[in-house]
Design an enzyme around this catalytic site. Structure first.
Site, PDB file in Angstrom:
ATOM      1  N   LYS A 195       0.730  -1.077  -0.049  1.00 50.65           N
ATOM      2  CA  LYS A 195      -0.025  -0.037   0.115  1.00 50.65           C
ATOM      3  C   LYS A 195       0.816   1.291   0.051  1.00 50.65           C
ATOM      4  O   LYS A 195       0.517   2.146  -0.620  1.00 50.65           O
ATOM      5  CB  LYS A 195      -0.840  -0.060   1.329  1.00 50.65           C
ATOM      6  N   LYS A 196       1.985   1.279   0.925  1.00 52.00           N
ATOM      7  CA  LYS A 196       2.526   2.449   1.097  1.00 52.00           C
ATOM      8  C   LYS A 196       4.047   2.530   0.613  1.00 52.00           C
ATOM      9  O   LYS A 196       4.693   3.470   0.762  1.00 52.00           O
ATOM     10  CB  LYS A 196       2.478   2.745   2.695  1.00 52.00           C
TER      11      LYS A 196
HETATM   12  N1  C2G Z   1      -7.072   5.893  14.209  1.00 53.51           N
HETATM   13  C1  C2G Z   1      -7.972   6.992  15.142  1.00 53.51           C
HETATM   14  N2  C2G Z   1      -7.193   8.119  15.500  1.00 53.51           N
HETATM   15  C2  C2G Z   1      -6.035   8.413  15.016  1.00 53.51           C
HETATM   16  C3  C2G Z   1      -5.330   7.510  14.249  1.00 53.51           C
HETATM   17  C4  C2G Z   1      -5.792   6.378  14.136  1.00 53.51           C
HETATM   18  O1  C2G Z   1      -8.993   6.575  15.660  1.00 53.51           O
HETATM   19  N3  C2G Z   1      -5.587   9.528  15.407  1.00 53.51           N
HETATM   20  C5  C2G Z   1      -7.503   4.822  13.836  1.00 53.51           C
HETATM   21  C6  C2G Z   1      -8.009   4.765  12.338  1.00 53.51           C
HETATM   22  O2  C2G Z   1      -8.961   5.471  11.881  1.00 53.51           O
HETATM   23  C7  C2G Z   1      -7.979   3.179  12.224  1.00 53.51           C
HETATM   24  C8  C2G Z   1      -7.170   2.536  13.337  1.00 53.51           C
HETATM   25  O3  C2G Z   1      -6.963   3.867  14.372  1.00 53.51           O
HETATM   26  O4  C2G Z   1      -9.458   2.948  12.376  1.00 53.51           O
HETATM   27  C9  C2G Z   1      -5.929   1.842  13.031  1.00 53.51           C
HETATM   28  O5  C2G Z   1      -5.301   2.890  12.292  1.00 53.51           O
HETATM   29  P1  C2G Z   1      -4.015   2.688  11.085  1.00 53.51           P
HETATM   30  O6  C2G Z   1      -3.032   1.668  11.747  1.00 53.51           O
HETATM   31  O7  C2G Z   1      -3.359   3.819  10.389  1.00 53.51           O
HETATM   32  O8  C2G Z   1      -4.680   1.771  10.155  1.00 53.51           O
HETATM   33  P2  C2G Z   1      -4.817   1.707   8.750  1.00 53.51           P
HETATM   34  O9  C2G Z   1      -3.196   1.499   8.241  1.00 53.51           O
HETATM   35  O10 C2G Z   1      -5.461   2.524   8.049  1.00 53.51           O
HETATM   36  O11 C2G Z   1      -5.376   0.282   8.342  1.00 53.51           O
HETATM   37  O12 C2G Z   1      -7.914  -2.859   6.163  1.00 53.51           O
HETATM   38  C10 C2G Z   1      -7.559  -1.688   6.629  1.00 53.51           C
HETATM   39  C11 C2G Z   1      -6.329  -1.477   7.074  1.00 53.51           C
HETATM   40  O13 C2G Z   1      -5.748  -2.483   7.582  1.00 53.51           O
HETATM   41  C12 C2G Z   1      -5.552  -0.334   7.119  1.00 53.51           C
END
Ligand code: C2G
Length: 130
Positions: free
Chosen positions: A44-45
């Site tokens: 993804k990144k």
């Molecule tokens: N989150 C949050 N507040 C933040 C940062 C993150 O509520 N300040 C939440 C995100 O919205 C997400 C969860 O924490 O629901 C995990 O965040 P990430 O690790 O950034 O997840 P991501 O890489 O977006 O997940 O299938 C989808 C994925 O696996 C991707």
């Protein structure tokens, strides 16, 4: 019992992650968390997370409101994971608003507001600047 499922990378675990998990868990009786693999993140990144998938999964499993952890290997398996884990509710932060609506025939889909001004990217920036 009502089973809630959520997904994330949870790299460099912070308060935003914890709050999301706690609020998700209150929507049901059990919280199941799919932790994204290193390979999924790379695809993804184009960079690997700071913490490896085993450490990230271990940290999430250590959180009181989390009942079960599994590895999320592909974004395309969302429907399979929901069925396999018999989830009644899918929860995601609202940065994913609308993107999992295609699962609404399988379970309830809820987007929760993110915690403002906390992010792994910002933490990495602060550390980098020293
Ligand atoms: N989150 C949050 N507040 C933040 C940062 C993150 O509520 N300040 C939440 C995100 O919205 C997400 C969860 O924490 O629901 C995990 O965040 P990430 O690790 O950034 O997840 P991501 O890489 O977006 O997940 O299938 C989808 C994925 O696996 C991707």
């Amino acid at each position: 019992p009502c089973r809630v499922i959520t997904f994330g990378t949870f790299d460099v675990l912070h308060l935003g992650h914890l709050r999301l998990l706690e609020r998700a868990s209150r929507l049901g009786d059990e919280l199941i968390v799919g932790v994204s693999t290193d390979a999924l993140n790379y695809s993804k990144k184009h960079r690997y997370p700071i913490y490896g998938e085993k450490d990230r999964a271990t940290l999430i499993a250590g959180i009181r409101c989390v009942s079960e952890v599994f590895m999320e290997e592909s974004l395309d398996l969302k429907r399979d994971y929901i069925v396999r884990h018999r989830a009644d509710v899918l929860v995601m932060g609202d940065d994913w608003q609308g993107r999992f609506d295609f699962c609404r025939d399988l379970c309830e889909v809820v987007y929760l507001a993110r915690t403002p001004s906390i992010s792994t990217t910002e933490i990495i920036e602060v550390i980098r600047k020293g």
